[in-house]
Design an enzyme around this catalytic site. Structure first.
Site, PDB file in Angstrom:
ATOM      1  N   GLU A 154       0.829  -1.195   0.000  1.00  0.00           N
ATOM      2  CA  GLU A 154       0.000   0.000   0.000  1.00  0.00           C
ATOM      3  C   GLU A 154       0.869   1.253   0.000  1.00  0.00           C
ATOM      4  OE1 GLU A 154      -0.648   0.399   4.824  1.00  0.00           O
ATOM      5  OE2 GLU A 154      -2.226  -0.502   3.623  1.00  0.00           O
ATOM      6  N   ASP A 203      -5.166  -3.988  -1.508  1.00  0.00           N
ATOM      7  CA  ASP A 203      -5.137  -2.528  -1.413  1.00  0.00           C
ATOM      8  C   ASP A 203      -3.932  -1.943  -2.137  1.00  0.00           C
ATOM      9  OD1 ASP A 203      -3.416  -3.581   0.511  1.00  0.00           O
ATOM     10  OD2 ASP A 203      -4.142  -2.320   2.145  1.00  0.00           O
TER      11      ASP A 203
END
Length: 405
Positions: A88, A149
């Protein structure tokens, strides 16, 4: 399985190869995507907004970008995560760099360097996705598989890069984005439920019908549908929009909060049980704290977005809960609005994200201005990549510099 726990101040910062901020961001006039009529902005001047963004962006560059992982590479350090580098973080870095293209002459070099790092660390399950964690020696660890993500953000960052720089140079950003989007569809979306999976490894057992609410990013999914021409992404977005509304009505009618993790996605989604994957799985914790930001930005840029009403519920509750004092926002809540046991003090993920929700509510100007003051007077922490990276992205939106794909 992947288990990244937010433990701010728990890890020593990596100092080797830190990037000198030789080309600080300029406080130029905002040139982002126009917001919908009625969307709130902070009351301070545009120059003050741009100056605040430049300050925090320069801090982020200086403290969290490193060139230690090889010639021509940049990578975003994550001293507050389980491992030195996380997916991320690289995605955030790519998005931030592309958003700051008009303000930082180094932005494209940084972007290309992070992309080089990402491509050097493919997932062992799907080579077109990014291995989610690397150690201090820049080696993939903890299974060397993906995290959804991170891949969503990397793909979106590449679409941004194509928009701001074009794909006719040394890197074909559009082609890279399409390659990763195809892999996300193949390995990180449940084809039956149309929910995002947790990762490319989460395709069996108790994880097959689970999802992370902070991966429900309507703006990203709109961009994927536009770039690919594939209506599948619209179906995924619509399914997750309906789930937000259902979860709010059934589990958080007072607060509008949604949980870190959701299970039962093959029928009626519900909060995951305690101990499902991380620390506060059925609650509004360090994953879901991103939801007001991720949903809220869709609400201010897309007419008719369900996200606008969804984040207004959150915004109304947090104002009432704190008595209009941002200093009373704490780092985690149950869906009914109680503070989580063991969580004390503030964290930027919670405070900053609520500012994007406030932008969606025409009656919240005074509240938004208080949030602006709280965010911009917060002293950034060199061991908190997560909070700093989110703060920079929130300031990009607040200051009108956000670019929608």
């Amino acid at each position: 399985m992947r288990k990244t726990v937010r433990t701010v101040l728990a890890a020593a910062a990596l100092t080797a190869g830190l990037v000198a901020t030789t080309a600080p961001a300029t406080a130029a006039t905002a040139q982002g995507t126009p917001y919908l009529p009625g969307v709130l902005r902070p009351s301070v001047s545009q120059s003050a907004q741009d100056a605040a963004l430049a300050k925090y962006y320069d801090y982020w560059k200086k403290n969290f970008l490193t060139t230690k992982c090889g010639a021509g590479t940049y990578a975003v350090k994550a001293p507050d995560a389980d491992h030195a580098f996380v997916a991320e973080g690289q995605g955030y870095g790519m998005t931030i760099a592309a958003m700051m293209a008009g303000k930082d002459s180094q932005a494209r070099t940084v972007f290309d360097g992070i992309l080089k790092f990402v491509k050097a660390h493919p997932s062992v399950i799907d080579k077109d996705l990014h291995a989610a964690e690397q150690d201090e020696n820049c080696k993939s660890v903890n299974g060397s598989d993906s995290a959804t993500d991170g891949d969503l953000e990397i793909a979106y960052g590449l679409l941004l890069a194509d928009k701001v720089w074009g794909s006719g140079g040394s890197v074909n950003y559009k082609a890279e984005a399409l390659r990763i989007i195809k892999a996300i569809k193949r390995s990180e979306v449940n084809p039956d439920t149309k929910f995002m999976r947790l990762a490319d490894w989460a395709d069996s057992g108790k994880y097959i019908n689970s999802s992370r609410s902070s991966d429900w990013m309507p703006g990203h999914l709109r961009a994927f549908e536009k770039a690919t021409g594939d209506s599948f992404w619209g179906q995924v977005r619509t399914r997750q929009e309906k789930a937000v509304t259902q979860l709010q009505q059934q589990y958080a009618p007072k607060t509008g909060l949604i949980p870190d993790f959701v299970v039962n996605t093959n029928s009626t989604p519900k909060p995951a049980p305690d101990g499902f994957l991380e620390d506060h799985d059925p609650h509004y914790g360090y994953n879901a704290c991103r939801d007001p930001w991720r949903l809220g930005v869709d609400g201010i840029t897309v007419s008719g977005s369900p996200a606008q009403g969804q984040v207004r519920k959150m915004n109304t509750w947090i104002q009432q809960n704190t008595g209009g004092n941002p200093a009373k926002i704490t780092s985690g809540y149950t869906l009914s609005g109680s503070k989580l046991p063991g969580e004390t003090g503030q964290h930027p993920c919670f405070t900053a994200s609520f500012a994007i929700a406030a932008m969606n509510d025409p009656g919240s100007q005074a509240w938004l201005d208080k949030l602006w003051t709280s965010i911009t007077t917060w002293s950034p922490n060199a061991k908190d990549y997560y909070g700093t990276g989110i703060t920079v992205q929130v300031l990009i939106i607040l200051s009108g510099n956000y670019v929608a794909v």
